[in-house]
Structure formats: C-alpha cells, structure tokens
Design an enzyme around this catalytic site. Structure first.
Site, short mmCIF file in Angstrom:
data_model
loop_
_atom_site.label_atom_id
_atom_site.label_comp_id
_atom_site.label_asym_id
_atom_site.label_seq_id
_atom_site.Cartn_x
_atom_site.Cartn_y
_atom_site.Cartn_z
N LYS A 93 26.16 39.04 7.42
CA LYS A 93 26.48 37.68 6.99
C LYS A 93 25.39 37.10 6.10
O LYS A 93 25.67 36.40 5.13
CB LYS A 93 26.69 36.80 8.23
CG LYS A 93 27.10 35.37 7.92
CD LYS A 93 27.33 34.59 9.21
CE LYS A 93 27.76 33.16 8.92
NZ LYS A 93 28.01 32.40 10.17
N ARG A 99 29.83 36.78 21.79
CA ARG A 99 28.46 36.55 21.35
C ARG A 99 27.87 35.32 22.04
O ARG A 99 26.70 35.31 22.44
CB ARG A 99 28.41 36.41 19.83
CG ARG A 99 28.53 37.73 19.10
CD ARG A 99 28.85 37.56 17.62
NE ARG A 99 27.91 36.74 16.89
CZ ARG A 99 26.75 37.16 16.39
NH1 ARG A 99 26.38 38.43 16.58
NH2 ARG A 99 25.96 36.35 15.71
N TYR A 152 10.95 37.54 11.34
CA TYR A 152 11.78 38.69 11.01
C TYR A 152 11.15 39.50 9.88
O TYR A 152 11.28 40.72 9.81
CB TYR A 152 13.17 38.22 10.60
CG TYR A 152 14.28 39.18 10.97
CD1 TYR A 152 14.34 40.46 10.45
CD2 TYR A 152 15.29 38.80 11.85
CE1 TYR A 152 15.35 41.34 10.78
CE2 TYR A 152 16.32 39.67 12.20
CZ TYR A 152 16.34 40.94 11.65
OH TYR A 152 17.33 41.80 11.99
N ARG A 166 28.72 40.93 15.33
CA ARG A 166 29.88 40.28 14.74
C ARG A 166 30.98 41.32 14.55
O ARG A 166 30.71 42.48 14.21
CB ARG A 166 29.52 39.65 13.40
CG ARG A 166 28.48 38.53 13.49
CD ARG A 166 28.19 37.94 12.11
NE ARG A 166 27.22 36.88 12.19
CZ ARG A 166 25.90 37.04 12.09
NH1 ARG A 166 25.41 38.27 11.88
NH2 ARG A 166 25.07 36.01 12.16
N HIS A 202 33.64 35.90 18.65
CA HIS A 202 32.52 34.98 18.64
C HIS A 202 32.21 34.50 20.06
O HIS A 202 31.04 34.28 20.42
CB HIS A 202 32.82 33.78 17.75
CG HIS A 202 31.69 32.79 17.68
ND1 HIS A 202 30.52 33.05 17.01
CD2 HIS A 202 31.55 31.56 18.24
CE1 HIS A 202 29.70 32.01 17.13
NE2 HIS A 202 30.30 31.11 17.87
N HIS A 251 20.52 36.12 14.01
CA HIS A 251 20.39 34.74 13.55
C HIS A 251 19.03 34.58 12.89
O HIS A 251 18.03 34.39 13.57
CB HIS A 251 20.50 33.77 14.73
CG HIS A 251 21.88 33.61 15.24
ND1 HIS A 251 22.17 32.97 16.42
CD2 HIS A 251 23.09 34.00 14.73
CE1 HIS A 251 23.48 32.97 16.63
NE2 HIS A 251 24.05 33.60 15.62
#
Length: 215
Positions: free
Chosen positions: A51, A112, A145, A24, A109, A135
C-alpha cells in the site's frame, strides 16, 4: 469453510494465510512463490504490492509455513501462491464473497484489527505490532523502519499469534460449538470466562462457525 463446495481452495488458503500473517488481502492475493524464502521462513512482499510502496518482510510462523506447504501441493507449478479456479489472480472481491458464502460476519481488515487488539492486550511493543501490520505512518515509525524492520524481534510475536489462532482449531475439534460450550472449552485451555476478552471471543467464534482450519 474448507469443505464449502463453491469456494475454491486458493481462496480458502488465502484467507487462512492472511489471518496467520496479519497481511492485507491484496498482498496475499498477489503473492508469488519467488517472494518466499521457506528455508529462512521469510516472506518479502515487493514494493509494487504494498500500500505504501515500500518492500515489507514478514516472518513466517510454523502455521503460515504449513499453509504454504499445502498451497504448493495444491497449486503445482503455478507462479501464484493462492490462485483462483483458473490459475489466475484472485479478484479483489474473492475473500469477501467467500466469507459471505460461508455466512461469516468478518472481513480481511477485521482480522488485522483482531491482531492489533490481541497485541495490545498481550503487551506487545507498539512499534513491533505496527511493523507487523506494515503501518509506516508518522515520522517516528518511518525513521525507525529506515534503520531496521525488526524482523527477528517480530518473529516470536507472529509465532505467538499463530499459536493462538491454531489453538482455536484444536479447541473446536472441527465441530461447531455453542457459546456456552465454547466458554467451557476456553477454561480448559487456561482462559476462563473472566479472561474471555473481545478479541479472543471474536477469533474463537469465527473458527468455531467456519471450521476453516479443519484437517
């Protein structure tokens, strides 16, 4: 874009680095040198810059490392990797303004999204591409994760993406090519018109117009 007199070097390098890492733009703008381990080729983005407020590790391709090397030579001893003209953090509109000045119809964006399109086309594991984009939504992704961020498995993915992006620089030869000529050059790189898929078309056209990676 590199030669644009009204776009500071920090912005040019930030855009280039953002494309190569699929990060980002906010993460790139806030990046400081202490986040980078150049020997291990890893960028650790602190949770405060993310984020979703969780730290994120990015495997650095050879292309991304080259941008950092150039940024270090340009920035000197400053803390920010990609500072503005007065050494301050780039504003939230800096990238968008630069793209408009260069008359490029693209967004951070969008880059991405192009990475995601490429990953799907190339059959990259969905979890790897989601991790690459940080994400961490959905219970399965969050649970995965928590166990492992798959850093080393993501490394060849990011290197392949970098190789594709940098191949566009060699393809254009630093000149602005017309679409028909571009398709001809694509064929010489092993990608004929039948394989002129949307994500590749978008990437090649952007680099061709802007000469962002011109030496």
């Amino acid at each position: 874009m590199d030669a644009h007199p009204r776009i500071v070097r920090g912005v040019q390098l930030a855009i280039r680095f953002g494309v190569l890492t699929a990060a980002r733009q906010a993460e790139v703008r806030r990046a400081t040198w202490d986040e980078f381990d150049l020997e291990e080729a890893v960028w650790t983005v602190p949770e405060a810059h993310m984020k979703r407020y969780r730290p994120h590790r990015v495997p650095l391709s050879t292309g991304a490392l080259a941008v950092l090397e150039e940024a270090r030579g340009t920035n000197g001893q400053g803390d920010l990797a990609f500072p503005g003209s007065r050494g301050r953090q780039l504003s939230g509109t800096a990238v968008g303004d630069a793209l408009r000045k260069a008359k490029i119809n693209a967004t951070g964006h969008g880059f991405r999204s192009s990475f995601k399109d490429w990953a799907r086309h190339e059959g990259v594991d969905e979890l790897l591409s989601e991790f690459a984009l940080a994400h961490v939504e959905g219970s399965k992704t969050v649970a995965a994760y928590a166990r492992d961020d798959l850093l080393e498995k993501r490394r060849p993915v990011m290197q392949a993406w970098s190789d594709l992006v940098l191949r566009a620089r060699r393809l254009t030869g630093g000149r602005r090519l017309q679409p028909a000529t571009l398709q001809g050059r694509m064929a010489s790189c092993g990608s004929g018109t039948r394989d002129f898929v949307p994500w590749r078309n978008r990437i090649e056209r952007i680099w061709c117009r802007a000469n962002w990676l011109r030496g």
